[in-house]
Design an enzyme around this catalytic site. Structure first.
Site, PDB file in Angstrom:
ATOM      1  CB  THR A  49      -0.910   0.027   1.239  1.00 41.44           C
ATOM      2  OG1 THR A  49      -0.128   0.362   2.405  1.00 41.44           O
ATOM      3  CG2 THR A  49      -1.583  -1.325   1.466  1.00 41.44           C
ATOM      4  CB  CYS A  50       0.212   4.869  -0.132  1.00 45.98           C
ATOM      5  SG  CYS A  50      -1.045   5.087   1.133  1.00 45.98           S
ATOM      6  CD  GLU A 109      -6.303   2.730   7.105  1.00 47.44           C
ATOM      7  OE1 GLU A 109      -7.289   2.709   6.355  1.00 47.44           O
ATOM      8  OE2 GLU A 109      -5.261   2.105   6.888  1.00 47.44           O
ATOM      9  CD  GLN A 111     -10.107   4.042   3.904  1.00 48.49           C
ATOM     10  OE1 GLN A 111      -9.514   4.085   4.984  1.00 48.49           O
ATOM     11  NE2 GLN A 111     -11.056   4.899   3.574  1.00 48.49           N
ATOM     12  CD  GLN A 115      -5.097  -0.330   1.464  1.00 47.24           C
ATOM     13  OE1 GLN A 115      -4.644  -0.350   2.616  1.00 47.24           O
ATOM     14  NE2 GLN A 115      -4.949   0.730   0.674  1.00 47.24           N
ATOM     15  CB  ILE A 189      -8.646   8.603  -7.814  1.00 49.31           C
ATOM     16  CG1 ILE A 189      -7.158   8.953  -7.947  1.00 49.31           C
ATOM     17  CG2 ILE A 189      -9.488   9.575  -8.634  1.00 49.31           C
ATOM     18  CD1 ILE A 189      -6.797  10.377  -7.553  1.00 49.31           C
TER      19      ILE A 189
END
EC number: 1.2.1.70
Length: 415
Positions: A49-50, A109, A111, A115, A189
């Protein structure tokens, strides 16, 4: 080979290192298949992930580090200072904490759980998971659900997407007066664009490699959204006040020269640029330009900490629950590992029983009394069952205290 995890995250490595070790989504299936068939591991899941790259494996951590360095064509000495290599119990705890959002930049979080599920799905499709990793992640998802249900760790969480709007509002007084450009059309996005759309900007444009995917996202955003191709960026960049980028590109999409030309046409109007991609979509040198305000995922830390104090109190309860679940899982796995030994032990006992029973039947056939046969049978059975433990203890003496203690525990002699 043992369960282990090798990786790095936003706490151990800067963005400049993390982007070098990121796995592109398109390359992930082949990479995880390669890892699971290498000398480093027999089972593998790759989470990229980022904010983190982590390899959950059944294998040798040192060989996994070597594989990671070789895969990205990097000297092992360059990446080793930023990596962690966890043993079995640490790996279980880490997986649980990551899935619960306890190890995230944004505490709690949600998300990250999705993932992880995506990473596991890819690994399953590539047949790179076996019994150990399947058991780990099945329990991980169960624990994550329980923690999020029974604690408030995820409440009031400021996501990266909502923080993007907050950051833009620090530079521009009214989002409604702005033109906003989104580069990419993936999940991140879409999340960011949804938050911006709620502020009703003057214009939203989605630039993507394929026009169809860009149009699909525009349809979700509303009437003031339009699609374009990535190749259109040099010609249109100057029309936008806010640029948010998050693609899977391995090379920058927006260069310093492109931004310089756009700024000249904007005539000192500020350009807010948010690069949420890892590796980065926007060249770092853009941040040196006057009137260009470039932010990366690492710059978002202060903004996403909003409400952290309240979530930290909930996190304490979550950590306690995680610790209980780690101990429970480890006990289960150790119990499963003992099954072959237990079976072998029972087989030996059954073998001894049959031998002494056969001898007893022969004695009865020869006319021995039942009392004599039973006495002899009990002595023979006792000797057979205790012969190996006694012999082993005599050889060990007092030097092997762990063995002595183990035998005492097995026969409940340590009370």
């Amino acid at each position: 080979m043992q369960l282990t995890a090798v990786g790095l995250n936003h706490q151990t490595a800067p963005l400049s290192i993390r982007e070098k070790l990121a796995f592109a989504a398109a390359a992930l299936p082949k990479a995880v298949r390669n890892l699971a068939r290498s000398n480093a591991a027999t089972e593998a899941v790759i989470l990229s992930t980022c904010n983190r790259t982590e390899l959950y494996c059944v294998g040798d951590s040192e060989e996994i580090i070597r594989w990671l360095a070789d895969y990205h064509s990097l000297p092992i000495e360059e990446i080793r200072p930023y990596l962690y290599a966890l043993d079995m119990q640490e790996t279980v705890r880490h997986a649980f904490r990551v899935a619960c959002g306890l190890d995230s930049m944004v505490l709690g979080e949600p998300q990250i759980l999705g993932q992880i599920k995506d990473a596991v799905r890819v690994a399953q499709e590539q047949e790179s998971m076996g019994k150990k990793l399947n058991a780990l992640f099945q329990k991980t998802f169960s624990v994550a659900k329980e923690v999020r249900t029974d604690t408030a760790v995820g409440e009031n969480s400021v996501s990266m997407a909502s923080a993007s709007v907050k950051l833009a509002e620090q530079i521009f007084p009214d989002i409604g007066d702005l033109n906003v450009l989104f580069i990419g059309a993936g999940e991140m996005i879409e999340l960011v664009a949804t938050y911006f759309a709620a502020k009703s900007p003057r214009l939203m444009t989605v630039a993507n490699r394929t026009l169809a995917r860009a149009q699909e996202l525009c349809d979700k955003l509303g009437v003031n959204a339009e699609p374009c191709l990535l190749s259109d960026l040099p010609a249109i960049l100057h029309d936008y006040d806010v640029v948010v980028s998050s693609t899977a590109s391995q090379l920058p999409i927006v260069g310093k020269g492109m931004v310089e030309r756009a700024l000249k046409q904007r005539q000192s109007m500020p350009l807010f640029m948010l690069d949420l991609a890892v590796p980065r979509d926007i060249e770092a040198e853009v941040g040196d330009l006057n009137d260009a305000y470039l932010y990366t995922v690492d710059d978002m830390v202060n903004i996403v900490q909003s409400g952290k104090e309240a979530r930290q109190k909930a996190a304490a309860a979550a950590e306690t629950l995680v610790s209980e679940k780690v101990a429970e899982f480890v006990r289960q796995q150790q119990g499963r590992q003992s099954v072959p030994l237990i079976k072998a032990l029972r087989d030996e006992g059954e073998k001894a029983r049959k031998q002494v029973l056969e001898n007893a039947m022969k004695q009865l056939a020869k006319g021995a009394t039942a009392e004599e046969v039973l006495e002899r049978l009990s002595v023979q059975l006792t000797n057979k069952l205790l012969h190996s433990p006694t012999q082993t203890l005599n050889k060990a003496g007092e030097e092997d205290k762990d063995l002595v203690h183990a035998v005492a525990q097995i026969y409940h002699l340590d009370k």
